[in-house]
Design an enzyme around this catalytic site. Structure first.
Site, PDB file in Angstrom:
ATOM      1  N   ALA A 184      45.323  27.176  39.045  1.00 50.58           N
ATOM      2  CA  ALA A 184      46.383  28.075  39.498  1.00 50.58           C
ATOM      3  C   ALA A 184      47.408  28.187  38.382  1.00 50.58           C
ATOM      4  O   ALA A 184      47.378  27.447  37.391  1.00 50.58           O
ATOM      5  CB  ALA A 184      47.032  27.560  40.781  1.00 50.58           C
ATOM      6  N   MET A 185      48.350  29.128  38.547  1.00 51.34           N
ATOM      7  CA  MET A 185      49.396  29.349  37.552  1.00 51.34           C
ATOM      8  C   MET A 185      50.681  29.735  38.249  1.00 51.34           C
ATOM      9  O   MET A 185      50.687  30.585  39.148  1.00 51.34           O
ATOM     10  CB  MET A 185      48.969  30.437  36.563  1.00 51.34           C
ATOM     11  N   GLU A 186      51.793  29.165  37.768  1.00 53.22           N
ATOM     12  CA  GLU A 186      53.066  29.187  38.484  1.00 53.22           C
ATOM     13  C   GLU A 186      53.925  30.412  38.215  1.00 53.22           C
ATOM     14  O   GLU A 186      55.160  30.312  38.205  1.00 53.22           O
ATOM     15  CB  GLU A 186      53.863  27.933  38.123  1.00 53.22           C
ATOM     16  N   ASN A 187      53.371  31.584  38.005  1.00 52.82           N
ATOM     17  CA  ASN A 187      54.198  32.762  37.776  1.00 52.82           C
ATOM     18  C   ASN A 187      55.203  32.917  38.920  1.00 52.82           C
ATOM     19  O   ASN A 187      54.808  33.041  40.080  1.00 52.82           O
ATOM     20  CB  ASN A 187      53.323  34.015  37.706  1.00 52.82           C
ATOM     21  N   HIS A 201      51.813  21.860  43.945  1.00 53.70           N
ATOM     22  CA  HIS A 201      51.982  21.705  42.490  1.00 53.70           C
ATOM     23  C   HIS A 201      52.621  22.957  41.899  1.00 53.70           C
ATOM     24  O   HIS A 201      53.617  22.889  41.169  1.00 53.70           O
ATOM     25  CB  HIS A 201      50.609  21.430  41.864  1.00 53.70           C
ATOM     26  N   GLU A 202      52.048  24.125  42.226  1.00 52.56           N
ATOM     27  CA  GLU A 202      52.594  25.373  41.667  1.00 52.56           C
ATOM     28  C   GLU A 202      53.985  25.659  42.216  1.00 52.56           C
ATOM     29  O   GLU A 202      54.838  26.194  41.505  1.00 52.56           O
ATOM     30  CB  GLU A 202      51.653  26.535  41.974  1.00 52.56           C
TER      31      GLU A 202
END
Length: 834
Positions: free
Chosen positions: A270-273, A303-304
């Site tokens: 995943a990625m925290e944009n 986490h994100e």
């Protein structure tokens, strides 16, 4: 697309110099994605306007794409000076407006603007992924985390599509078959966390409320996967997380809406944009899923979400402080899971899976301190590793024990307040933690954050019979030691002793306990060995222990000792065969099965491997049939059986029977498990192309097409493996997922007899592929195709002859060499099997 040349690799020094002369204020990005459904269209128009102050007379902006067509500075046209990665800009004033008109490239590697055509319904889906430095594949940018700005995105896309970005849409202008969406300006953020997604994504809406604050929640996935999306649980965990972090950090969620989107062919978990978090579609199960999978998904959601504060609100200045966000988020994922959701066993999973990743990474010759030296972007790309994530989180758990939980969170609250929307280094955090706790955090940091390597703890006895805890590579630990006795076949806790261990020896008496468990409750980061009496106790009674975390620590201790060659692999496998069927915690069982499979293939002596492989295959089959119908354990054993059946064809008839409808009662044979079973048959030669084509007709989806590629490439014929080899290196149309499938097929079943002939060619190719392909694809090839031979000579010769190769390429090769050296060393240490 290919990396243009060496100027794509930005260094810490030059970006620091650029930031000293440029202050970025606002960025407007206009993207025309209206032609995305046309397969033949390789790129899309992009126009970026950057407003910035300057004390320098010239600079550069970063862009990688198909062309740069116009550069306009303060209203005056400039000659285009673009080397494929950097656009030179001269004649700067104190205040500047720079517009760059260009054509960016659609990606198939998961970098930049990834384009995916869904075979189920023919629809096209787009999303962006930038970290650490791929925003420049979509827009002209100052590609470094310490140049934050307010971003406004304007996106043209086909009418009827969902069009998303970090902020809410302010207004939409309809056209003939096209819509143009302008989004509200963001608060100051770095380029790598800006985000755009577009396509006919299915949408689920909800909201979160806390006092006067209302946050709109959106959850998105491809339309063809909506039926499998567990949206209720996904959004429940989201709301639980927002409750927890709002209270814990005393800083309201700052990014307006909270959209989460699951996207295809994603390179990360995943990625925290901010405002538009992206997740891999692997978090959607097309059939059965274990609670461990759902717990893992919850951990990732949290986490994100932690990154909305650690990473997005306050961002590291450069990638050597990457840990400032990733270690904290990894810790917070487990902490918040336990504190706020139903997944209260998160630390059990962490101790057995995440820390295993850290221990492995920390024993490589390329290990590094948590606060690492990252000279350039290529090094940053490879530093998203077990040190930055799992070791960092493990050490933070020790820090919380050291300063106290309330002091830790109060320090975090002060850190956010002092540095909101800014950039920081390690010292900025230490100041806050020292002030609030009164503890000497800098000495702690020097011992834990600024050193590398993992200590090993063991219980020893001196010549006078006095007991002590021995420590290699000494560090300060605050830990607990559990003493257990066997009573009526059960392991019962007698007591736990809290102890400070800082030197190479610390007095401690076992007091005639049957089992002494060092680092009980998993407070510190260290490999904890079992002494011989404890090991003998475990061999007999491991499944007679009720405490899941304690069992997890024992399983981890056994595995670490096996990896280090101190516990013979066959003895370890005997323990697994005796106790794994009774392992009732689904957070532990998949890891135990995975490690056992790995031990068979890597650590057992050659003359014993066939027998151990057969014993493992038989155990997985028996355990599958004996497991409770419909249980998580049944599914875990089914997956382990399918994996084992790819290395030994003795139970091909049982595999085929499952595919034909004779699966054990209660087992859901979802499409992914069916592909795993069929691939086991193709790998051992018990099924061919016709059966693969028939299965693809049954599951003609994106996942099905990827799985069929792997199944076809896994067939045990020299010409098939040769075709897979050539496709992996030479077919530039392969997406990231299809490349992985091709590599997986090439290596399937451990058939060195079919692929050893390519070893020499591997070393001839890797320098060129590193120079010509994007780093994401190049690292998959260099790591995935590394030859698992019985000799280190070829890799040593390459390293000696390529001392001037890029450091990141050498790092991958060195790490793969170390994995191979460990395999050979551990096998050589095994007792003679005859």
């Amino acid at each position: 697309m290919n990396s243009p040349n060496a100027t794509a690799n930005l260094t810490r020094e030059e970006t620091a110099e650029r930031a000293a002369g440029i202050t970025l204020n606002r960025v407007r990005v206009e993207l025309d994605l209206s032609g995305a459904p046309e397969h033949s269209r390789t790129g899309f128009p992009t126009a970026t306007t950057l407003e910035f102050d300057a004390t320098a007379s010239e600079t550069w902006v970063d862009f990688i794409g198909e062309s740069v067509d116009r550069v306009v500075l303060n209203g005056a046209e400039q000659a285009v000076e673009w080397d494929g990665a950097r656009i030179r800009v001269t004649g700067l004033d104190a205040q500047n407006t720079l517009t760059v008109e260009a054509v960016a490239a659609y990606s198939r590697s998961g970098e930049g603007m990834h384009r995916f055509h869904d075979p189920v319904d023919g629809e096209t889906y787009l999303y962006t992924q930038y970290e650490p430095a791929d925003a420049r594949r979509v827009m002209a940018s100052f590609e470094q985390p310490d140049m934050k700005a307010s971003y406004t995105f304007v996106v043209s896309a086909p009418a009827g599509w969902q069009v998303l970005s970090n902020q809410r849409a302010e207004h939409t202008t309809p056209g003939i078959g096209v819509q143009t969406v302008q989004f509200a300006p963001t608060l100051p953020i770095s380029s790598y966390i800006t985000s755009v997604a577009a396509g006919p994504y299915a949408r689920v809406d909800d909201e979160w409320r806390r006092g006067d604050q209302v946050v709109e929640l959106g959850l998105f996935c491809r339309a063809s996967l909506l039926q499998y999306l567990e949206s209720e649980e996904f959004l429940t965990v989201t709301k639980q997380g927002l409750d927890f972090f709002t209270d814990a950090f005393a800083f309201p969620y700052p990014w307006g809406k909270y959209d989460q989107i699951l996207v295809p062919e994603y390179n990360l978990g995943a990625m925290e944009n901010p405002g538009l978090v992206t997740f891999t579609e692997a978090h959607i199960s097309r059939g059965a899923a274990t609670d461990a999978q759902r717990a893992g998904r919850a951990n990732t959601i949290l986490h994100e979400m932690a990154h909305m504060w650690f990473g997005d609100l306050v961002t590291m200045r450069w990638w050597d402080d990457l840990w400032l966000k990733e270690s904290f988020a990894d810790y917070m994922g487990a902490h918040a899971s336990v504190a706020a959701t139903r997944f209260t066993d998160a630390w059990v999973s962490f101790a057995n899976r995440r820390k295993a990743w850290a221990y492995q990474q920390d024993q490589l010759p390329t290990t590094h301190p948590i606060v690492a030296d990252i000279p350039d972007l290529e090094a940053a790309k490879l530093n998203f590793d077990g040190i930055t994530y799992a070791k960092g989180a493990s050490v933070l758990k020790q820090l919380v024990a050291y300063v106290g939980e309330e002091a830790f969170f109060e320090g975090a609250r002060r850190y956010f307040s002092a540095h909101a929307y800014g950039n920081t280094t390690l010292d900025d955090l230490l100041v806050q933690l020292e002030d609030v706790s009164g503890r000497d955090v800098r000495t702690w940091s020097a011992a834990w954050l600024e050193t590398s390597g993992v200590s090993t703890l063991s219980l020893e006895t001196d010549a006078e019979g006095r007991g002590f805890v021995a420590q290699t590579d000494p560090r300060p630990h605050r830990l607990r030691i559990g003493r257990y006795d066997v009573e009526d076949g059960r392991l019962t806790l007698r007591d736990r002793v809290e102890l400070d261990v800082a030197d190479d020896t610390t007095p401690f008496e076992r007091a005639d306990a049957d089992l002494v468990l060092l680092n009980d409750e998993d407070l510190t980061y260290a490999k904890a060995r079992l002494d011989e009496r404890s090991l003998a106790t475990v061999e007999e009674t491991l499944s007679g222990m009720d405490d899941a975390l304690a069992r997890g620590l024992i399983w981890a201790s056994l595995w670490n000792a096996t990896r280090d060659g101190e516990l013979p692999a066959q003895r370890y496998l005997a323990i697994v065969r005796r106790h794994a069927q009774a392992e009732g915690n689904i957070m532990l069982l998949p890891g135990v099965l995975m490690n056992a499979q790995f031990a068979v293939r890597h650590y057992v002596r050659d003359d014993a491997r066939d027998a151990e492989q057969r014993a493992w295959l038989d155990l997985t089959w028996q355990a599958l049939r004996a497991a409770d119908a419909g249980s998580d354990a049944q599914l875990a054993w089914a997956r382990a059986f399918a994996d084992a059946a790819a290395f030994d064809g003795a139970r091909a008839d049982d595999v085929r029977g499952m595919l034909d409808g004779a699966a054990p009662e209660g087992l859901t044979l979802d499409p992914d498990l069916r592909w795993q079973l069929l691939t086991a048959l193709t790998t051992t030669g018990a099924a061919g192309a016709d059966e693969v084509e028939a299965e693809l007709a049954r599951d003609d989806t994106a996942s099905g097409r990827t799985a069929s590629r792997r199944a076809l490439a896994s067939r045990p014929a020299a010409e098939i493996r040769a075709a897979a080899w050539n496709a992996a290196w030479n077919d530039l149309t392969l997406s990231n997922d299809h490349l992985d499938a091709t590599i997986g097929g090439f290596r399937a079943g451990g058939r060195r007899d079919l692929i050893a002939g390519f070893d020499e060619e591997y070393f001839e190719r890797i320098a060129d592929v590193w120079a010509e392909r994007s780093i994401e694809l190049a690292k998959r090839l260099v790591g995935g195709m590394f030859p698992a031979s019985d000799s280190l000579e070829p890799v040593d010769a390459w390293l000696a002859a390529h001392e001037d190769a890029p450091g990141s390429l050498r790092r991958i090769v060195i790490e793969q060499r170390d994995h191979l050296a460990r395999d050979l060393r551990v096998r050589a240490a095994q007792p003679d099997a005859r």
